[in-house]
Design a protein around this motif. Structure first.
Motif, mmCIF file in Angstrom:
data_model
loop_
_atom_site.group_PDB
_atom_site.id
_atom_site.type_symbol
_atom_site.label_atom_id
_atom_site.label_comp_id
_atom_site.label_asym_id
_atom_site.label_seq_id
_atom_site.Cartn_x
_atom_site.Cartn_y
_atom_site.Cartn_z
ATOM 1 N N LEU A 65 0.837 -1.202 0.000
ATOM 2 C CA LEU A 65 0.000 0.000 0.000
ATOM 3 C C LEU A 65 0.871 1.252 0.000
ATOM 4 N N VAL A 66 1.920 1.249 0.789
ATOM 5 C CA VAL A 66 2.823 2.397 0.870
ATOM 6 C C VAL A 66 3.468 2.670 -0.488
ATOM 7 N N LEU A 67 3.811 1.608 -1.204
ATOM 8 C CA LEU A 67 4.464 1.768 -2.499
ATOM 9 C C LEU A 67 3.531 2.365 -3.558
ATOM 10 N N LEU A 68 2.234 2.372 -3.278
ATOM 11 C CA LEU A 68 1.264 2.946 -4.208
ATOM 12 C C LEU A 68 1.074 4.446 -4.011
ATOM 13 N N LEU A 69 1.621 4.984 -2.938
ATOM 14 C CA LEU A 69 1.495 6.414 -2.678
ATOM 15 C C LEU A 69 2.353 7.214 -3.647
ATOM 16 N N LYS A 70 1.861 8.379 -4.032
ATOM 17 C CA LYS A 70 2.644 9.287 -4.870
ATOM 18 C C LYS A 70 3.458 10.185 -3.936
ATOM 19 N N LEU A 71 4.768 10.033 -3.988
ATOM 20 C CA LEU A 71 5.629 10.728 -3.034
ATOM 21 C C LEU A 71 6.682 11.591 -3.707
ATOM 22 N N LYS A 82 -9.749 19.645 -5.695
ATOM 23 C CA LYS A 82 -10.316 19.323 -7.004
ATOM 24 C C LYS A 82 -11.163 18.062 -6.880
ATOM 25 N N ASP A 83 -12.126 17.922 -7.773
ATOM 26 C CA ASP A 83 -12.954 16.730 -7.749
ATOM 27 C C ASP A 83 -12.125 15.504 -8.098
ATOM 28 N N CYS A 84 -12.434 14.389 -7.427
ATOM 29 C CA CYS A 84 -11.710 13.156 -7.720
ATOM 30 C C CYS A 84 -12.183 12.595 -9.049
ATOM 31 N N LYS A 85 -11.366 11.758 -9.654
ATOM 32 C CA LYS A 85 -11.715 11.138 -10.921
ATOM 33 C C LYS A 85 -12.809 10.107 -10.696
ATOM 34 N N GLU A 86 -13.725 10.042 -11.620
ATOM 35 C CA GLU A 86 -14.811 9.094 -11.487
ATOM 36 C C GLU A 86 -14.412 7.710 -11.974
ATOM 37 N N ASP A 87 -13.462 7.662 -12.901
ATOM 38 C CA ASP A 87 -13.053 6.382 -13.467
ATOM 39 C C ASP A 87 -12.064 5.711 -12.528
ATOM 40 N N GLU A 88 -12.577 5.051 -11.501
ATOM 41 C CA GLU A 88 -11.726 4.454 -10.485
ATOM 42 C C GLU A 88 -10.912 3.296 -11.035
ATOM 43 N N LYS A 89 -11.451 2.597 -12.018
ATOM 44 C CA LYS A 89 -10.730 1.463 -12.578
ATOM 45 C C LYS A 89 -9.448 1.924 -13.248
ATOM 46 N N ASN A 90 -9.531 3.048 -13.981
ATOM 47 C CA ASN A 90 -8.340 3.586 -14.626
ATOM 48 C C ASN A 90 -7.314 4.020 -13.593
ATOM 49 N N ASP A 91 -7.778 4.618 -12.506
ATOM 50 C CA ASP A 91 -6.864 5.025 -11.440
ATOM 51 C C ASP A 91 -6.111 3.818 -10.909
ATOM 52 N N ALA A 92 -6.840 2.737 -10.660
ATOM 53 C CA ALA A 92 -6.234 1.543 -10.097
ATOM 54 C C ALA A 92 -5.194 0.964 -11.038
ATOM 55 N N ALA A 152 -4.518 5.479 -3.440
ATOM 56 C CA ALA A 152 -3.691 4.323 -3.083
ATOM 57 C C ALA A 152 -4.545 3.190 -2.519
ATOM 58 N N LEU A 153 -5.511 3.518 -1.675
ATOM 59 C CA LEU A 153 -6.410 2.500 -1.108
ATOM 60 C C LEU A 153 -7.246 1.854 -2.214
ATOM 61 N N THR A 154 -7.687 2.661 -3.179
ATOM 62 C CA THR A 154 -8.464 2.140 -4.308
ATOM 63 C C THR A 154 -7.648 1.122 -5.089
ATOM 64 N N LEU A 174 -10.340 -1.623 4.686
ATOM 65 C CA LEU A 174 -11.333 -1.249 5.704
ATOM 66 C C LEU A 174 -10.645 -0.675 6.944
ATOM 67 N N GLN A 175 -9.585 -1.337 7.378
ATOM 68 C CA GLN A 175 -8.857 -0.903 8.570
ATOM 69 C C GLN A 175 -8.284 0.504 8.408
ATOM 70 N N HIS A 176 -7.563 0.722 7.339
ATOM 71 C CA HIS A 176 -6.877 2.001 7.173
ATOM 72 C C HIS A 176 -7.795 3.079 6.594
ATOM 73 N N GLY A 177 -8.764 2.674 5.776
ATOM 74 C CA GLY A 177 -9.720 3.636 5.252
ATOM 75 C C GLY A 177 -10.621 4.200 6.338
ATOM 76 N N THR A 178 -10.998 3.354 7.288
ATOM 77 C CA THR A 178 -11.822 3.817 8.414
ATOM 78 C C THR A 178 -11.076 4.844 9.240
ATOM 79 N N ARG A 179 -9.794 4.576 9.455
ATOM 80 C CA ARG A 179 -8.967 5.520 10.215
ATOM 81 C C ARG A 179 -8.865 6.857 9.470
ATOM 82 N N LEU A 180 -8.651 6.792 8.179
ATOM 83 C CA LEU A 180 -8.542 7.999 7.368
ATOM 84 C C LEU A 180 -9.838 8.795 7.396
#
Length: 205
Positions: A65-71, A82-92, A152-154, A174-180
């Motif tokens: 998960l950490v490696l998926l972050l943009k750093l 800004k509004d998030c992208k609706e095409d979640e599949k493309n993001d993933a 990143a969670l997506t 679920l664990q980390h998204g709930t915390r966020l």
């Protein structure tokens, strides 16, 4: 309120004699200052990495998960206003591509670990961060972008239609998204990101 007042006092009066419980704030602050100078030439923003970790559950943050972050500089493209992208599949699909920065992120994690800001279990490939350290980091550096974490969670959860084969990953989402969500529910983060996060959590349940 009392805890917050002590932190403000400590930051304004670093040379005052203080008890151990309060001194940890100054220790973390000095560590962050040193890391900021040490890692100035790195491709990975170590402080951005630490801020991101501070908004997740303190236990068992998957390295994947950490490696998926943009750093790097591209993280600035994921703006909370800004509004998030609706095409979640493309993001993933974009985020799950093999990153050339993986080794840089690992080195950044090792640097944070050397300052005792995180614990990195090579056996489980998970990161742990003390809850008190997280609170101090959020107080000193509150600029984390929720959009980066939601993307990143997506990507980490992957295709919801195949979630039955990825139960361990969706449990982590679920664990980390709930915390966020808990930490951002009263923030000024763009509501579209919060709606998307809520959708992800609903799927994870």
């Amino acid at each position: 309120k009392q805890s917050l007042g002590r932190k403000k006092f400590l930051i304004k009066n670093p040379n005052k004699s203080i008890r151990y419980g309060q001194s940890i704030v100054e220790v973390v602050r000095r560590s962050l200052d040193t890391i900021g100078h040490t890692a100035a030439s790195s491709c990975v923003d170590c402080l951005a990495l630490l801020r991101s970790l501070a908004y997740l559950d303190p236990k068992n943050i998957p390295l994947e998960l950490v490696l998926l972050l943009k750093l790097d500089a591209s993280a600035n493209l994921v703006e909370d206003n800004k509004d998030c992208k609706e095409d979640e599949k493309n993001d993933a699909e974009q985020l799950t591509a093999v990153s050339d920065m993986d080794e840089d992120v690992r080195q950044a994690l090792a640097l944070l670990e050397s300052y005792s800001l995180i614990q990195w279990s090579r056996e489980t490939n998970c990161i742990n961060m003390h809850a008190v350290t997280q609170e101090i980091v959020r107080y000193l550096h509150p600029q984390t972008k929720i959009g980066n974490l939601v993307e990143a969670l997506t990507a980490y959860g992957g295709d919801y239609n195949e979630s039955h084969d990825r139960q361990d990953k969706w449990a982590a989402v679920l664990q980390h998204g709930t915390r966020l969500m808990t930490l951002h529910k009263s923030s000024k983060a763009k509501r579209s990101w919060l709606r998307r996060l809520a959708k992800i959590l609903g799927q994870a349940c």
